[in-house]
Design a protein around this motif. Structure first.
Motif, PDB file in Angstrom:
ATOM      1  N   LEU A 132       0.826  -1.207   0.000  1.00  0.00           N
ATOM      2  CA  LEU A 132       0.000   0.000   0.000  1.00  0.00           C
ATOM      3  C   LEU A 132       0.861   1.258   0.000  1.00  0.00           C
ATOM      4  N   SER A 133       2.048   1.185   0.619  1.00  0.00           N
ATOM      5  CA  SER A 133       2.982   2.308   0.523  1.00  0.00           C
ATOM      6  C   SER A 133       3.451   2.492  -0.918  1.00  0.00           C
ATOM      7  N   GLY A 134       3.654   1.361  -1.629  1.00  0.00           N
ATOM      8  CA  GLY A 134       4.019   1.439  -3.042  1.00  0.00           C
ATOM      9  C   GLY A 134       2.925   2.082  -3.869  1.00  0.00           C
ATOM     10  N   VAL A 135       1.664   1.777  -3.538  1.00  0.00           N
ATOM     11  CA  VAL A 135       0.534   2.424  -4.208  1.00  0.00           C
ATOM     12  C   VAL A 135       0.571   3.932  -3.959  1.00  0.00           C
ATOM     13  N   ALA A 136       0.874   4.301  -2.718  1.00  0.00           N
ATOM     14  CA  ALA A 136       0.944   5.727  -2.367  1.00  0.00           C
ATOM     15  C   ALA A 136       2.022   6.436  -3.164  1.00  0.00           C
ATOM     16  N   ILE A 137       3.181   5.780  -3.326  1.00  0.00           N
ATOM     17  CA  ILE A 137       4.274   6.388  -4.092  1.00  0.00           C
ATOM     18  C   ILE A 137       3.886   6.528  -5.554  1.00  0.00           C
ATOM     19  N   GLY A 138       3.282   5.466  -6.116  1.00  0.00           N
ATOM     20  CA  GLY A 138       2.880   5.526  -7.522  1.00  0.00           C
ATOM     21  C   GLY A 138       1.830   6.581  -7.788  1.00  0.00           C
ATOM     22  N   SER A 139       1.004   6.858  -6.778  1.00  0.00           N
ATOM     23  CA  SER A 139      -0.081   7.824  -6.943  1.00  0.00           C
ATOM     24  C   SER A 139       0.305   9.231  -6.517  1.00  0.00           C
ATOM     25  N   GLY A 140       1.389   9.353  -5.714  1.00  0.00           N
ATOM     26  CA  GLY A 140       1.811  10.670  -5.260  1.00  0.00           C
ATOM     27  C   GLY A 140       1.145  11.123  -3.981  1.00  0.00           C
ATOM     28  N   TRP A 141       0.846  10.155  -3.075  1.00  0.00           N
ATOM     29  CA  TRP A 141       0.174  10.507  -1.820  1.00  0.00           C
ATOM     30  C   TRP A 141       1.161  10.649  -0.662  1.00  0.00           C
ATOM     31  N   GLN A 142       2.414  10.866  -0.938  1.00  0.00           N
ATOM     32  CA  GLN A 142       3.428  10.816   0.121  1.00  0.00           C
ATOM     33  C   GLN A 142       3.112  11.724   1.306  1.00  0.00           C
ATOM     34  N   GLY A 143       2.618  12.924   1.045  1.00  0.00           N
ATOM     35  CA  GLY A 143       2.341  13.869   2.121  1.00  0.00           C
ATOM     36  C   GLY A 143       1.273  13.363   3.075  1.00  0.00           C
ATOM     37  N   VAL A 144       0.199  12.789   2.530  1.00  0.00           N
ATOM     38  CA  VAL A 144      -0.885  12.261   3.371  1.00  0.00           C
ATOM     39  C   VAL A 144      -0.390  11.097   4.215  1.00  0.00           C
ATOM     40  N   VAL A 145       0.334  10.176   3.587  1.00  0.00           N
ATOM     41  CA  VAL A 145       0.803   8.987   4.298  1.00  0.00           C
ATOM     42  C   VAL A 145       1.817   9.359   5.383  1.00  0.00           C
ATOM     43  N   ALA A 146       2.563  10.442   5.169  1.00  0.00           N
ATOM     44  CA  ALA A 146       3.506  10.889   6.200  1.00  0.00           C
ATOM     45  C   ALA A 146       2.772  11.203   7.504  1.00  0.00           C
ATOM     46  N   TYR A 147       1.623  11.863   7.414  1.00  0.00           N
ATOM     47  CA  TYR A 147       0.838  12.159   8.615  1.00  0.00           C
ATOM     48  C   TYR A 147       0.297  10.880   9.249  1.00  0.00           C
ATOM     49  N   VAL A 148      -0.146   9.945   8.401  1.00  0.00           N
ATOM     50  CA  VAL A 148      -0.647   8.665   8.913  1.00  0.00           C
ATOM     51  C   VAL A 148       0.450   7.947   9.687  1.00  0.00           C
ATOM     52  N   ASN A 149       1.657   7.905   9.116  1.00  0.00           N
ATOM     53  CA  ASN A 149       2.772   7.232   9.780  1.00  0.00           C
ATOM     54  C   ASN A 149       3.130   7.904  11.107  1.00  0.00           C
ATOM     55  N   LEU A 150       3.106   9.229  11.110  1.00  0.00           N
ATOM     56  CA  LEU A 150       3.451   9.966  12.330  1.00  0.00           C
ATOM     57  C   LEU A 150       2.516   9.597  13.484  1.00  0.00           C
ATOM     58  N   VAL A 151       1.225   9.561  13.203  1.00  0.00           N
ATOM     59  CA  VAL A 151       0.248   9.283  14.259  1.00  0.00           C
ATOM     60  C   VAL A 151       0.284   7.822  14.688  1.00  0.00           C
ATOM     61  N   THR A 152       0.193   6.904  13.722  1.00  0.00           N
ATOM     62  CA  THR A 152       0.086   5.485  14.079  1.00  0.00           C
ATOM     63  C   THR A 152       1.368   4.940  14.701  1.00  0.00           C
ATOM     64  N   TYR A 153       2.525   5.395  14.214  1.00  0.00           N
ATOM     65  CA  TYR A 153       3.787   4.869  14.717  1.00  0.00           C
ATOM     66  C   TYR A 153       4.264   5.570  15.984  1.00  0.00           C
ATOM     67  N   TYR A 154       4.313   6.895  15.931  1.00  0.00           N
ATOM     68  CA  TYR A 154       4.998   7.640  16.989  1.00  0.00           C
ATOM     69  C   TYR A 154       4.071   8.148  18.093  1.00  0.00           C
TER      70      TYR A 154
END
Length: 506
Positions: free
Chosen positions: A413-435
């Motif tokens: 799903l991260s690969g899908v995000a890269i192919g689609s250009g959603w990096q900024g949105v996923v960065a926020y998701v990672n920040l909340v869920t991980y940290y």
């Protein structure tokens, strides 16, 4: 208007006069999937078509990802037989220092994957070489800044709570990896540049060849010449430079890159700041993922008996990273498929590709998890003969199996995000869920209960699970027609060579 059944009968004919099934095209599959409903009997043919394209890209991408990672894996195996302290020092350096650079470089390079992949799908080849060169310039700039961290890594490791003896060994290893840092900064954009145009087989051959040579070189440096920890690190750096040289020669002289590589251009130095903002979003997204796993290894060094804790979680994390690298190969292929189809204006094919690859990787992860549980003792003995470490690793393998299972979905799903250009949105998701969620849970379970290393790992599992569920929801709710429009707008602004600095529309 034709029904889905009529379109399938027209575009999915039976055997031709030679008894062969005619080859499908993306345009035909887009037309079929756009006419709903499609009868179930046609789906095996469509899944077979997508799976074939996916595995043509994936097998080589997996080889590249796995064998590039195996360079460090083999180095750690040799250092483990130098002693438990050397293994702990090298592991901390790989996780805390090299892992930091790895996250930044790999994250920045994902921007190359997005823009070059969509450019290739839209057949705008002339911009790809300039984008690759611009990425290399920015990567080298990042490497210069990171050099200071590598050189003073001992102080950095002590500052985050590592013991003096482990930090000293880590600094020796990290300083030997400084040449590797610059090789990595050049190799990452070149690999993504080639993958975006479906040139993956040569990358696989290069990766396997350098890996085999690396095994011999490391044995000579560590075992035959007794150069110790520094010799192992310098050998790893040398192997990465061999990768860079061979990949560079291929790009310069291969006919396959004739349209996309038109020579070095001063345009690579224009618009660096707007392009940096694009790569920064990409870097933050992947860094937050990579640093999460590696940060938990560093935290384990703060537990009682840090050498055993570090060795056990580092060994398990190495196997988890091996699994992640395998899935990253599939994720790279997914990113290429999605970005190519979005660039070509095929939203339904892009969506279909996501469904096929996610199902495939879930099945593969079930198999990998079973292997981890069956061979849990043997896996630890590859790294160490210390009975305490072997027991500690065996106790962690059920958690490792759970993490392997989750990794069947998350990297894809991260690969899908890269192919689609959603990096900024996923960065926020990672920040909340991980940290915000996962890391505090791991610290509480690790330090406030008797779980120790296992508690830290449970925190990682919670974070990855939440991130995976969030990405599934985002992907399921995606309007792929809108994504095609965004890709077209991005490429329209990139098409004019004087407007290449406007690619920051992601």
């Amino acid at each position: 208007m034709e029904s889905g059944e009529e379109v399938c009968q027209t575009l999915l004919p039976g055997l031709d006069s030679n008894g062969q099934i005619p080859e499908l095209s993306s345009e035909a599959v887009e037309e079929i999937l756009s006419h709903r409903p499609v009868a179930l009997r046609w789906y095996p043919r469509l899944v077979g078509w997508e799976s074939r394209l996916l595995w043509i890209l994936s097998w080589a991408s997996i080889f590249v990802s796995v064998f590039n990672y195996m360079l460090s894996f083999v180095t750690l195996m040799y250092t483990g037989h130098l002693g438990a302290l050397e293994l702990a020092g090298a592991s901390v350096a790989c996780v805390g220092i090299q892992g930091l650079a790895y996250g930044i470089m790999l994250g920045m390079a994902s921007a190359v994957q997005t823009v070059c992949g969509q450019s290739y799908g839209a057949r705008r080849y002339e911009t790809m070489g300039v984008i690759c060169q611009r990425a290399i310039v920015l990567h080298i700039g990042a490497a210069i800044l990171l050099t200071f961290l590598y050189w003073y890594s001992g102080s950095a490791l002590k500052a985050i709570g590592q013991s003096v003896s482990i930090a000293e060994q880590g600094q020796i290893f990290a300083r030997g990896l400084i040449p590797q840092l610059y090789a990595f900064s050049i190799s990452c954009p070149m690999q993504r540049f080639l993958q975006a145009q479906n040139i993956v087989n040569p990358l696989a051959y290069i990766a396997v060849g350098v890996f085999l040579l690396h095994i011999l070189l490391t044995w000579v440096a560590v075992c035959a010449l007794n150069y110790g920890l520094l010799g192992a690190a310098l050998t790893l750096s040398l192997s990465w430079w061999l990768l860079v040289i061979i990949q560079g020669l291929y790009i310069l002289f291969s006919p396959s890159c004739k349209q996309t590589w038109t020579g070095f251009s001063a345009k690579a130095f224009r618009g660096l700041w707007p392009y940096f903002k694009l790569t920064a979003a990409s870097a933050v997204m992947l860094c937050l993922e990579i640093w999460y796993n590696q940060g938990l290894v560093l935290i384990s060094g703060l537990l009682s008996n840090p050498t055993i804790a570090l060795d056990s979680i580092s060994i398990c994390m190495n196997y988890l990273t091996w699994d992640i690298e395998f899935m990253l190969g599939l994720a790279a292929a997914t990113s290429v498929r999605v970005s190519n189809e979005l660039g070509a204006g095929h939203p339904m094919v892009a969506k279909f590709s996501v469904v096929v690859v996610t199902t495939t990787t879930t099945l593969i992860s079930i198999i990998f998890s079973s292997i981890v549980l069956i061979f849990k003792v043997g896996l630890s003995k590859l790294f160490t003969s210390d009975s305490q470490v072997i027991d500690a690793v065996s106790n962690l393998t059920p958690l490792l199996a759970i993490s392997v299972l989750l990794n069947g979905i998350q990297p894809i799903l991260s690969g899908v995000a890269i192919g689609s250009g959603w990096q900024g949105v996923v960065a926020y998701v990672n920040l909340v869920t991980y940290y915000v969620i996962g890391l505090p849970i791991g610290c509480v379970l690790g330090f406030k209960t008797s779980l120790g290393v296992a508690g830290i790992w449970w925190g990682m599992i919670v974070g990855v699970l939440l991130q995976t569920v969030t990405l599934i929801i985002l992907t399921a709710r995606t309007n792929w027609n809108t994504e095609v429009a965004k890709a077209a707008d991005r490429l329209k602004k990139s098409a004019n060579e004087e407007a290449l600095d406007l690619v920051d529309t992601i």
